[in-house]
Design a protein around this motif. Structure first.
Motif, PDB file in Angstrom:
ATOM      1  N   PHE A  66      -1.328   8.132  -4.540  1.00  0.00           N
ATOM      2  CA  PHE A  66      -1.811   8.024  -5.914  1.00  0.00           C
ATOM      3  C   PHE A  66      -3.296   8.405  -5.953  1.00  0.00           C
ATOM      4  N   ILE A  96       0.823  -1.215   0.000  1.00  0.00           N
ATOM      5  CA  ILE A  96       0.000   0.000   0.000  1.00  0.00           C
ATOM      6  C   ILE A  96       0.858   1.267   0.000  1.00  0.00           C
ATOM      7  N   PRO A 132       3.582   2.315  -1.530  1.00  0.00           N
ATOM      8  CA  PRO A 132       3.969   2.986  -2.766  1.00  0.00           C
ATOM      9  C   PRO A 132       2.820   3.747  -3.437  1.00  0.00           C
ATOM     10  N   VAL A 133       1.559   3.368  -3.154  1.00  0.00           N
ATOM     11  CA  VAL A 133       0.455   4.034  -3.864  1.00  0.00           C
ATOM     12  C   VAL A 133      -0.318   4.985  -2.953  1.00  0.00           C
TER      13      VAL A 133
END
Lengths: 290, 333
Positions: free
Chosen positions: A89, A83, A85-86
């Motif tokens: 986003f 989770i 890394p995003v």
């Protein structure tokens, strides 16, 4: 009348399970403002771990607490690895990652344990408690477990420094960072807690719906409805919503629309709450600034 | 459209026309399904890629289209080709109506509402009061249409599967043309403007709620037409083939094919048709694990999907020393 009381009480029992999953959803929402579509599958996976542990010869409660601990670690690891890394986003990427998690957990469980339906033991005695004719002891036990869980969580967030730090990190990450709270780790802890709560819900629902990789599909939907009804950012509201949805589902299913359309109750509730009152009963009303 | 793209499209079409004569009957059926999926993915891509509304329940519109075609053929006795526009019109209406409450929902919440639609749909299709039309759990079996008579007069004897392939190809070409013209026109620009900056779009005089619900309707229409075609091709509709995993398959298709890209729909369709076949040989559960890993991989590493990769590769290959590379649009960062 007897029938009605029976349905309401049975509804309270399943409602307790929805409340636990809804609580897990709210935990993650509060920490990261994300709605975790993989929450149900995460709980299902944990329940399989418990099943494997019990089959390996562990006593029920030993397996129970081991599973809760394992789920906590799993939740933390998923937050850190998948989770993280995003996190910043747009919504679409986050939804896609959750869906990916959902299908991976679902199929990996099926791969390891096969898709055949298994029975899962209940820790509570066979005969009904206190000779009542309305509820099985598992139903009473499930409600009890939910209430204990809620009490523990309340105490944790209200009276421990770590709980305070987690609340602070969720409410105001920048200021929390300035006073030395490691916000990233607080989010990971939130995920861990959510996974642990989910695993409890999974182990409580498995004796009722039986164990199979798709068992949480309906439960997740009701939990969504419960969390939204109570207000997606209010833990107490989620528990209230869970019990309410459980009772509504059972009573409407038994007397009004029949068992075939039970899931449609969740659909109507979700769309209804989102359009009429998106903040639910107890949630904060959000105002967006242009 | 420049000359090179046009040549490419003509080549692909020629190849597509030659295909059914070169491959086995089973492969022919698979390619028919690829064409059908590509129409459905195009529909979802219009909504999610071009307009920024997330739908996890597009399997519902696919199911409505499929059931509409099946019921009209088996109970009203309509010819198969007549059910396609009717299924499209029905889904346009259904999508527009679902789009109205969805207007108030954004991002995650819309995903949630549509997820609920996708999960509860099989149960609605099994509902006993509707059994008279839907056939309940058993579903409906459809007879496969024959190739029209005049073709054999032209010395072009096609078997049923080949004819169905060409019929689907014709519908697909029509739908892709429609999508291209729509997206390049005023409405298409409005859709993208709303996705990129709703406030600015409103200030420019775009009626946001109208365009958004309209997009929902159009998107549902594409997916519904694909559903109707699938019912005819598979010759069977049943509630459990339209579960939440169908909707998730569509999402996977557009993310891997390429968001906000028209050819991306075709790449995505090829992916969702053929990758599970290959993975199936490893284990029954494997395709979904592999789908999931692909989804994660694409989100982190290649957010523009296959279409973006091809575009980027093409730009790199044909780049001249002082030539600026053309920009690749991204939805995912």
């Amino acid at each position: 009348m007897d029938q009605f009381i029976h349905q309401v009480l049975a509804g309270l029992a399943t409602g307790g399970i929805y409340a636990s999953v809804a609580l897990a959803l709210v935990m993650i929402y509060q920490a990261t403002h994300l709605v975790n579509f993989a929450q149900g599958e995460l709980a299902m996976f944990s329940t399989y771990i418990a099943w494997a542990l019990i089959n390996a010869g562990l006593p029920y409660w030993g397996a129970f607490f081991l599973t809760v601990g394992f789920s906590f670690v799993l939740g933390v690891v998923i937050e850190r690895v998948i989770i993280r890394p995003v996190e910043n986003f747009p919504a679409l990427a986050v939804v896609v990652v959750f869906i990916a998690l959902l299908v991976i957990l679902n199929s990996v469980t099926g791969w390891i344990y096969s898709f055949t339906i298994k029975s899962f033991p209940s820790p509570f005695p066979e005969q009904t408690l206190f000779g009542n004719k309305y509820m099985s002891s598992h139903e009473i036990g499930a409600i009890g477990v939910t209430l204990v869980l809620l009490l523990l969580l309340y105490a944790f967030f209200r009276y421990t420094p770590l709980g305070l730090a987690m609340r602070a990190a969720a409410q105001n990450p920048e200021s929390s960072r300035l006073v030395g709270i490691r916000v990233g780790w607080m989010l990971a802890l939130g995920w861990g807690l959510a996974a642990a709560i989910g695993s409890v819900a999974g182990m409580m629902v498995a004796p009722i719906v039986f164990l199979d990789p798709n068992m949480m599909g309906g439960v997740l939907l009701y939990a969504f409805a419960a969390a939204l009804l109570g207000g997606i950012d209010s833990p107490g509201g989620a528990v209230f919503g869970g019990f309410l949805v459980g009772v509504l589902e059972n009573v409407l299913g038994a007397f009004v629309i029949g068992n075939e359309l039970k899931l449609a109750v969740a659909l109507v509730l979700i769309i209804g709450v989102l359009t009429v009152r998106p903040s639910g009963f107890f949630g904060k009303v959000h105002v967006t600034r242009v | 459209m420049n000359k090179r793209t046009l040549i490419g499209i003509v080549l692909v079409l020629l190849l597509a026309c030659a295909l059914p004569f070169a491959v086995s009957e089973y492969r022919n059926f698979q390619f028919t399904l690829v064409l059908i999926y590509s129409i459905a993915l195009l529909g979802l891509n219009i909504l999610t890629g071009f307009n920024g509304q997330i739908s996890l329940g597009h399997g519902a519109f696919y199911a409505i289209g499929a059931y509409c075609a099946a019921i009209l053929m088996e109970q009203a006795g309509l010819p198969y080709w007549a059910t396609i526009p009717l299924a499209g019109a029905l889904c346009l209406g259904a999508g527009f109506l679902f789009g109205l409450p969805a207007l108030r929902l954004e991002g995650l919440y819309l995903a949630l509402a549509t997820f609920a639609l996708g999960v509860s749909l099989p149960q609605l299709l099994k509902y006993h009061r509707l059994e008279e039309w839907t056939g309940g759990v058993q579903g409906i079996v459809i007879t496969k249409p024959d190739a029209p008579e005049f073709l054999s007069g032209l010395n072009l004897a096609l078997n049923q599967d080949q004819w169905l392939y060409f019929f689907t190809l014709a519908v697909a070409v029509l739908m892709f043309l429609l999508a291209r013209n729509l997206l390049r026109g005023r409405i298409g620009r409005a859709m993208m403007a709303i996705r990129d900056n709703p406030i600015a779009a409103e200030a420019m005089g775009i009626n946001i709620s109208l365009v958004k619900s309209l997009t929902f309707g159009i998107s549902a229409m594409f997916t519904g037409i694909a559903g109707a075609l699938s019912a005819i091709a598979v010759q069977f509709v049943a509630p459990d083939s339209f579960n939440i995993f169908l909707s998730i398959t569509f999402l996977i298709g557009i993310v891997i094919g390429g968001l906000a890209s028209i050819p991306g729909a075709l790449y995505g369709a090829l992916f969702i048709q053929f990758v599970p076949n290959i993975a199936d040989e490893i284990s029954k559960a494997a395709p979904w694990a592999i789908f999931g890993l692909f989804l994660l991989g694409f989100t982190y590493l290649m957010p523009t999907g296959i279409a973006g990769a091809i575009r980027l590769g093409w730009v790199r290959l044909t780049r001249k020393a002082h030539h600026k590379p053309s920009r690749v649009t991204t939805i995912l960062p």
